[in-house]
Structure formats: C-alpha cells, structure tokens
Design a protein around this motif. Structure first.
Motif, PDB file in Angstrom:
ATOM      1  N   UNK A  69       0.835  -1.206   0.000  1.00 21.19           N
ATOM      2  CA  UNK A  69       0.000   0.000   0.000  1.00 21.19           C
ATOM      3  C   UNK A  69       0.867   1.252   0.000  1.00 21.19           C
ATOM      4  N   UNK A  70       1.924   1.243   0.802  1.00 23.70           N
ATOM      5  CA  UNK A  70       2.807   2.413   0.865  1.00 23.70           C
ATOM      6  C   UNK A  70       3.535   2.624  -0.463  1.00 23.70           C
ATOM      7  N   UNK A  71       4.062   1.550  -1.039  1.00 20.51           N
ATOM      8  CA  UNK A  71       4.808   1.679  -2.297  1.00 20.51           C
ATOM      9  C   UNK A  71       3.925   2.070  -3.466  1.00 20.51           C
ATOM     10  N   UNK A  72       2.674   1.647  -3.427  1.00 21.99           N
ATOM     11  CA  UNK A  72       1.778   1.972  -4.539  1.00 21.99           C
ATOM     12  C   UNK A  72       1.005   3.268  -4.307  1.00 21.99           C
ATOM     13  N   UNK A  73       1.049   3.797  -3.092  1.00 22.16           N
ATOM     14  CA  UNK A  73       0.331   5.031  -2.789  1.00 22.16           C
ATOM     15  C   UNK A  73      -1.167   4.847  -2.646  1.00 22.16           C
ATOM     16  N   UNK A 101      -0.429  -2.903  -9.329  1.00 21.58           N
ATOM     17  CA  UNK A 101      -1.415  -1.955  -8.814  1.00 21.58           C
ATOM     18  C   UNK A 101      -1.347  -0.628  -9.557  1.00 21.58           C
ATOM     19  N   UNK A 102      -0.156  -0.205  -9.904  1.00 18.03           N
ATOM     20  CA  UNK A 102      -0.016   1.034 -10.684  1.00 18.03           C
ATOM     21  C   UNK A 102      -0.671   0.879 -12.053  1.00 18.03           C
ATOM     22  N   UNK A 103      -0.547  -0.291 -12.636  1.00 19.31           N
ATOM     23  CA  UNK A 103      -1.171  -0.559 -13.928  1.00 19.31           C
ATOM     24  C   UNK A 103      -2.693  -0.487 -13.813  1.00 19.31           C
ATOM     25  N   UNK A 104      -3.234  -1.066 -12.742  1.00 25.61           N
ATOM     26  CA  UNK A 104      -4.679  -1.015 -12.504  1.00 25.61           C
ATOM     27  C   UNK A 104      -5.132   0.434 -12.354  1.00 25.61           C
ATOM     28  N   UNK A 105      -4.387   1.208 -11.593  1.00 21.56           N
ATOM     29  CA  UNK A 105      -4.751   2.608 -11.381  1.00 21.56           C
ATOM     30  C   UNK A 105      -4.683   3.411 -12.677  1.00 21.56           C
ATOM     31  N   UNK A 106      -3.674   3.148 -13.502  1.00 23.06           N
ATOM     32  CA  UNK A 106      -3.574   3.854 -14.790  1.00 23.06           C
ATOM     33  C   UNK A 106      -4.769   3.542 -15.676  1.00 23.06           C
ATOM     34  N   UNK A 107      -5.176   2.272 -15.710  1.00 19.56           N
ATOM     35  CA  UNK A 107      -6.337   1.906 -16.518  1.00 19.56           C
ATOM     36  C   UNK A 107      -7.614   2.550 -15.963  1.00 19.56           C
ATOM     37  N   UNK A 108      -7.726   2.583 -14.660  1.00 21.68           N
ATOM     38  CA  UNK A 108      -8.922   3.149 -14.019  1.00 21.68           C
ATOM     39  C   UNK A 108      -9.034   4.642 -14.281  1.00 21.68           C
ATOM     40  N   UNK A 109      -7.942   5.377 -14.075  1.00 23.04           N
ATOM     41  CA  UNK A 109      -8.003   6.832 -14.215  1.00 23.04           C
ATOM     42  C   UNK A 109      -7.819   7.282 -15.663  1.00 23.04           C
ATOM     43  N   UNK A 110      -6.928   6.631 -16.395  1.00 23.08           N
ATOM     44  CA  UNK A 110      -6.635   7.067 -17.756  1.00 23.08           C
ATOM     45  C   UNK A 110      -7.719   6.739 -18.754  1.00 23.08           C
ATOM     46  N   UNK A 166      -4.725   0.673   2.129  1.00 23.00           N
ATOM     47  CA  UNK A 166      -4.760  -0.793   2.257  1.00 23.00           C
ATOM     48  C   UNK A 166      -6.133  -1.407   1.957  1.00 23.00           C
ATOM     49  N   UNK A 167      -7.215  -0.704   2.284  1.00 23.59           N
ATOM     50  CA  UNK A 167      -8.544  -1.240   1.972  1.00 23.59           C
ATOM     51  C   UNK A 167      -8.772  -1.345   0.468  1.00 23.59           C
ATOM     52  N   UNK A 168      -8.240  -0.382  -0.290  1.00 20.51           N
ATOM     53  CA  UNK A 168      -8.364  -0.443  -1.749  1.00 20.51           C
ATOM     54  C   UNK A 168      -7.536  -1.595  -2.304  1.00 20.51           C
ATOM     55  N   UNK A 169      -6.366  -1.822  -1.729  1.00 19.47           N
ATOM     56  CA  UNK A 169      -5.543  -2.963  -2.155  1.00 19.47           C
ATOM     57  C   UNK A 169      -6.289  -4.262  -1.866  1.00 19.47           C
ATOM     58  N   UNK A 170      -6.911  -4.365  -0.699  1.00 16.50           N
ATOM     59  CA  UNK A 170      -7.706  -5.561  -0.377  1.00 16.50           C
ATOM     60  C   UNK A 170      -8.851  -5.748  -1.375  1.00 16.50           C
ATOM     61  N   UNK A 171      -9.482  -4.650  -1.769  1.00 13.15           N
ATOM     62  CA  UNK A 171     -10.574  -4.730  -2.746  1.00 13.15           C
ATOM     63  C   UNK A 171     -10.053  -5.247  -4.085  1.00 13.15           C
ATOM     64  N   UNK A 172      -8.897  -4.749  -4.512  1.00 19.61           N
ATOM     65  CA  UNK A 172      -8.322  -5.221  -5.770  1.00 19.61           C
ATOM     66  C   UNK A 172      -7.990  -6.713  -5.705  1.00 19.61           C
ATOM     67  N   UNK A 173      -7.540  -7.181  -4.540  1.00 21.19           N
ATOM     68  CA  UNK A 173      -7.275  -8.612  -4.368  1.00 21.19           C
ATOM     69  C   UNK A 173      -8.576  -9.389  -4.467  1.00 21.19           C
ATOM     70  N   UNK A 174      -9.617  -8.918  -3.798  1.00 23.82           N
ATOM     71  CA  UNK A 174     -10.914  -9.593  -3.830  1.00 23.82           C
ATOM     72  C   UNK A 174     -11.493  -9.651  -5.241  1.00 23.82           C
ATOM     73  N   UNK A 175     -11.241  -8.617  -6.028  1.00 22.73           N
ATOM     74  CA  UNK A 175     -11.737  -8.576  -7.408  1.00 22.73           C
ATOM     75  C   UNK A 175     -10.856  -9.363  -8.370  1.00 22.73           C
TER      76      UNK A 175
END
Length: 122
Positions: free
Chosen positions: A36-40, A75-84, A43-52
C-alpha cells in the motif's frame, strides 16, 4: 561397496515452501502495508483489488495477505487503466487479461523468429 551411484536426495534445509510453490531460495514477499505504501493506495483499496482478482496475493501462516515484489507495479497498472481510460473494475480485469495474452503471443512470435509480422508500433 556398490557399483551404483548413491541416489541424490533433496536436502530439506535447502527447500522451502512458499504458498503452494517450492523454491530453493526463499521468495521475498511484501506485506499489505508495504504494498500500500509503495503503490500510494489505501490498504482497503488494495484488499478490494485482491478480492476482485485484479492483483494476486497469498496468505502467510498467520492469515495475512502477502504479495510478490511485482505487486506495486501491477497496482499502478490497474490505477492507470482506471483513471486514464475511465474503466470500471470488471473492464480492468478483462483488459489486464488481454494485455497478458498479447504479451505471451508477442513472446511466442519473437521465439519463432517472425517478429517482422508485427505492426511497427509494438
């Protein structure tokens, strides 16, 4: 003394179990807090991404989530797809699967020596 060579047996001290895989050298894992710290991300969002199923994680002996060292990049790739691209989470899963499949096919083409068939932007 026998003419047959002695059977080599793996040393239990050299083989360690990591999840369901076995490795000669222990594979480093990252905690949820570290990822969570390295990806910015929270932790709850990271848990959600794991669950999904958008990022892979395993459980350690205590039941805590542990991640491969590549998890922050995933996780950075997921965030780029989500926001971009403004994709929802179901779409992100599909896009990630397609991108992985494309990478495998490109690697197979490179091994086969037919890279010239690829478009110039790859």
């Amino acid at each position: 003394m026998s003419d047959r060579p002695a059977k080599a047996r793996p040393s239990p001290a050299r083989t360690t179990e990591v999840g369901t895989r076995y490795a000669i050298v222990p594979v480093p894992v990252l905690s949820l807090a570290t990822v969570a710290r390295r990806s910015g991300l929270h932790p709850d969002l990271v848990r959600r991404f794991v669950a999904l199923g958008l990022v892979d994680a395993e459980r350690d002996a205590a039941g805590r989530l542990v991640f491969d060292p590549t998890a922050p990049a995933a996780l950075a790739r997921v965030q780029r797809l989500r926001t971009g691209l403004c994709l929802n989470y179901a779409s992100i899963g599909l896009v990630l699967d397609l991108l992985d499949r494309i990478s495998l096919l490109e690697a197979a083409l490179r091994r086969a020596g037919t890279r010239s068939d690829l478009p110039p932007w790859t």
